[in-house]
Write a protein that holds these residues in place. Structure first.
Motif, mmCIF file in Angstrom:
data_model
loop_
_atom_site.group_PDB
_atom_site.id
_atom_site.type_symbol
_atom_site.label_atom_id
_atom_site.label_comp_id
_atom_site.label_asym_id
_atom_site.label_seq_id
_atom_site.Cartn_x
_atom_site.Cartn_y
_atom_site.Cartn_z
ATOM 1 N N ILE A 289 0.865 -1.159 0.092
ATOM 2 C CA ILE A 289 0.009 0.037 -0.126
ATOM 3 C C ILE A 289 0.827 1.346 -0.142
ATOM 4 C CG2 ILE A 289 -1.827 1.416 1.369
ATOM 5 C CD1 ILE A 289 -2.736 -1.084 2.345
ATOM 6 N N VAL A 290 2.085 1.273 0.800
ATOM 7 C CA VAL A 290 2.953 2.708 0.855
ATOM 8 C C VAL A 290 3.545 2.633 -0.287
ATOM 9 C CG1 VAL A 290 2.541 2.498 3.325
ATOM 10 C CG2 VAL A 290 4.450 1.227 2.390
ATOM 11 N N PHE A 291 4.046 1.426 -0.816
ATOM 12 C CA PHE A 291 4.633 1.499 -2.026
ATOM 13 C C PHE A 291 4.061 2.285 -3.103
ATOM 14 C CE2 PHE A 291 6.372 0.029 -6.044
ATOM 15 C CZ PHE A 291 7.664 -0.115 -6.058
ATOM 16 N N ASN A 292 2.732 1.957 -3.306
ATOM 17 C CA ASN A 292 1.731 2.612 -4.401
ATOM 18 C C ASN A 292 1.547 4.091 -3.868
ATOM 19 O OD1 ASN A 292 1.503 0.515 -6.052
ATOM 20 N ND2 ASN A 292 -0.391 -0.336 -4.868
ATOM 21 N N SER A 293 2.090 4.587 -2.841
ATOM 22 C CA SER A 293 1.883 5.976 -2.542
ATOM 23 C C SER A 293 2.907 6.837 -3.235
ATOM 24 C CB SER A 293 1.917 6.377 -1.040
ATOM 25 O OG SER A 293 3.204 5.962 -0.524
ATOM 26 N N TYR A 294 3.992 6.108 -3.640
ATOM 27 C CA TYR A 294 4.759 6.740 -4.543
ATOM 28 C C TYR A 294 4.641 7.073 -5.898
ATOM 29 C CZ TYR A 294 8.845 7.522 -1.203
ATOM 30 O OH TYR A 294 9.580 8.177 -0.226
ATOM 31 N N LYS A 295 5.099 8.023 -6.379
ATOM 32 C CA LYS A 295 4.899 8.272 -7.952
ATOM 33 C C LYS A 295 6.282 7.571 -8.711
ATOM 34 C CE LYS A 295 4.127 11.061 -11.946
ATOM 35 N NZ LYS A 295 4.038 12.303 -12.764
ATOM 36 N N ILE A 296 6.236 6.626 -9.293
ATOM 37 C CA ILE A 296 7.421 5.914 -9.812
ATOM 38 C C ILE A 296 7.296 5.814 -11.265
ATOM 39 C CG2 ILE A 296 9.151 3.902 -9.845
ATOM 40 C CD1 ILE A 296 8.149 3.120 -6.996
ATOM 41 N N ASN A 297 8.180 6.439 -11.961
ATOM 42 C CA ASN A 297 8.601 6.346 -13.518
ATOM 43 C C ASN A 297 9.647 5.417 -13.840
ATOM 44 O OD1 ASN A 297 6.770 8.469 -13.811
ATOM 45 N ND2 ASN A 297 8.311 10.068 -13.728
ATOM 46 N N TYR A 298 8.869 4.381 -14.725
ATOM 47 C CA TYR A 298 9.898 3.388 -15.150
ATOM 48 C C TYR A 298 10.217 3.352 -16.704
ATOM 49 C CZ TYR A 298 7.984 1.050 -11.005
ATOM 50 O OH TYR A 298 7.433 0.596 -9.858
ATOM 51 N N ASN A 299 11.268 3.178 -16.994
ATOM 52 C CA ASN A 299 11.878 3.311 -18.274
ATOM 53 C C ASN A 299 11.566 2.078 -19.247
ATOM 54 O OD1 ASN A 299 13.318 4.319 -20.618
ATOM 55 N ND2 ASN A 299 14.765 2.809 -20.296
ATOM 56 N N ASP A 300 11.239 1.113 -18.418
ATOM 57 C CA ASP A 300 11.201 -0.328 -18.897
ATOM 58 C C ASP A 300 9.592 -0.802 -18.798
ATOM 59 O OD1 ASP A 300 11.025 -3.404 -18.971
ATOM 60 O OD2 ASP A 300 12.887 -3.002 -19.987
ATOM 61 N N LYS A 301 8.956 -0.904 -19.992
ATOM 62 C CA LYS A 301 7.468 -1.402 -19.530
ATOM 63 C C LYS A 301 7.205 -2.685 -19.007
ATOM 64 C CE LYS A 301 5.464 1.733 -22.986
ATOM 65 N NZ LYS A 301 4.503 2.000 -24.385
ATOM 66 N N THR A 302 7.960 -3.660 -19.361
ATOM 67 C CA THR A 302 8.031 -4.822 -18.899
ATOM 68 C C THR A 302 8.147 -4.818 -17.210
ATOM 69 O OG1 THR A 302 8.773 -5.786 -20.856
ATOM 70 C CG2 THR A 302 8.862 -7.233 -18.980
ATOM 71 N N ILE A 303 9.123 -4.435 -16.921
ATOM 72 C CA ILE A 303 9.378 -4.222 -15.294
ATOM 73 C C ILE A 303 8.382 -3.497 -14.737
ATOM 74 C CG2 ILE A 303 10.811 -3.003 -13.751
ATOM 75 C CD1 ILE A 303 13.216 -3.591 -15.877
ATOM 76 N N LYS A 304 8.000 -2.337 -15.179
ATOM 77 C CA LYS A 304 6.660 -1.889 -14.787
ATOM 78 C C LYS A 304 5.474 -2.672 -14.771
ATOM 79 C CE LYS A 304 3.714 2.162 -15.571
ATOM 80 N NZ LYS A 304 3.360 3.498 -16.419
#
Length: 325
Positions: A289-304
């Motif tokens: 839940i708390v991880f999702n509270s961050y905005k994270i931009n991924y370069n790799d769509k597969t990883i995201k």
């Protein structure tokens, strides 16, 4: 020492795992980077190929970068970790006689546990657990009512007190040990205050001066480590104001009293969140839940997509567990 790996992330915070536009380091393509380190595409795809365990390892890696950036290790954390290590080492030294032997035995025990590679690794993980706790404290303080309501529903908390009457062999107590136990039982039957009796007669050095108080006990507490599984079970069964029958332990007789199960009383007690708060450890799923509270931009769509899918699976498990409770 067993430390649960939990974190808290502030809603307003942002961490970028940003793509590097074809960047390479040591000949390896970089899929993502943080202020701590680069994450090579080879490493990430290798983790993705390992099923659930690999996805969990990948999640942990990204989470570690968040923690190191937002709650870096402080000198106080390092000192506290060193103090904790020295306490453990002193205990081993008392057992084995000299420090060199104690260190060897401690390192063997750490490696045998499967959780640590060495004493240095143990120290680092102690520091890391403090970083986790700091992050959790931050999140809980900002979302206290929501977290507490879930905790109260799931963990069945209550304030409990204990009286211990020592016995070398509780299954075959001496006449004096029987007399000591009977005296305590008689005083409680007469209606004397449990805490007053505990302070005067209990042989449990951990709680005697606190009038027998164990503090807040819940379904995730580890009373069994000190008092046995029967004490752990009974502690979470008692109703408010109820006193248990005598529980026979391995080296003492125990009597428990449930001081209260009142929600508002317990809430007030836990309002000041510190590193020992049960709110930090009661729910292994809160990290997602708390991880999702961050905005994270991924370069790799597969990883995201892989990480987001993995987190979604974990939160569904959490939701399903609460439906069954």
């Amino acid at each position: 020492m067993k430390t649960k790996k939990i974190t808290a992330l502030a809603l307003s915070s942002m961490l970028l795992l940003s793509g590097c536009g074809g960047k390479t380091v040591d000949g390896k393509s970089i899929a993502a980077s943080t202020s701590i380190s680069n994450i090579s595409a080879d490493t990430l795809y290798d983790q993705l190929s390992k099923g659930t365990s690999g996805k969990n390892a990948l999640f942990s890696y990204v989470l570690d970068q968040l923690i190191d950036q937002k709650y870096p290790a402080t000198d106080d954390m390092k000192k506290n970790a060193e103090d904790t290590y020295n306490q453990v080492l002193n205990s081993y030294t008392q057992q084995y006689g000299d420090e060199d032997t104690a260190k060897k035995q401690l390192e063997t025990a750490l490696k045998s546990s499967g959780s640590y590679k060495s004493i240095d690794d143990y120290k680092k993980r102690l520091v890391y657990s403090m970083q986790y706790a700091e992050m959790m404290k931050s999140y809980i303080k900002k979302h206290f009512n929501t977290v507490f309501d879930d905790y109260y529903k799931i963990a069945n908390p209550r304030k409990v007190s204990i009286i211990a009457v020592s016995a070398a062999n509780p299954t075959n107590p001496t006449a004096d040990e029987k007399a000591n136990l009977k005296e305590v039982q008689d005083l409680l039957k007469e209606g004397q205050d449990f805490g007053t009796v505990a302070k005067k007669y209990s042989t449990d050095t951990n709680t005697k001066d606190a009038k027998g108080s164990l503090g807040i006990v819940d379904s995730t507490s580890s009373l069994s480590d000190t008092y046995g599984t029967d004490v752990q079970s009974k502690a979470t069964e008692l109703k408010s104001g109820e006193t248990s029958d005598v529980i026979t332990g391995s080296s003492a007789f125990y009597i428990l009293h449930c001081d209260t199960t009142d929600k508002e009383t317990i809430k007030k007690e836990l309002k000041s969140v510190d590193i020992n708060s049960p709110l930090i450890t009661y729910d292994n799923y809160l990290v997602y839940i708390v991880f999702n509270s961050y905005k994270i931009n991924y370069n790799d769509k597969t990883i995201k997509n892989t990480l987001q899918s993995f987190i979604k699976e974990q939160l569904k498990k959490r939701s399903d567990e609460r439906k069954d409770s």
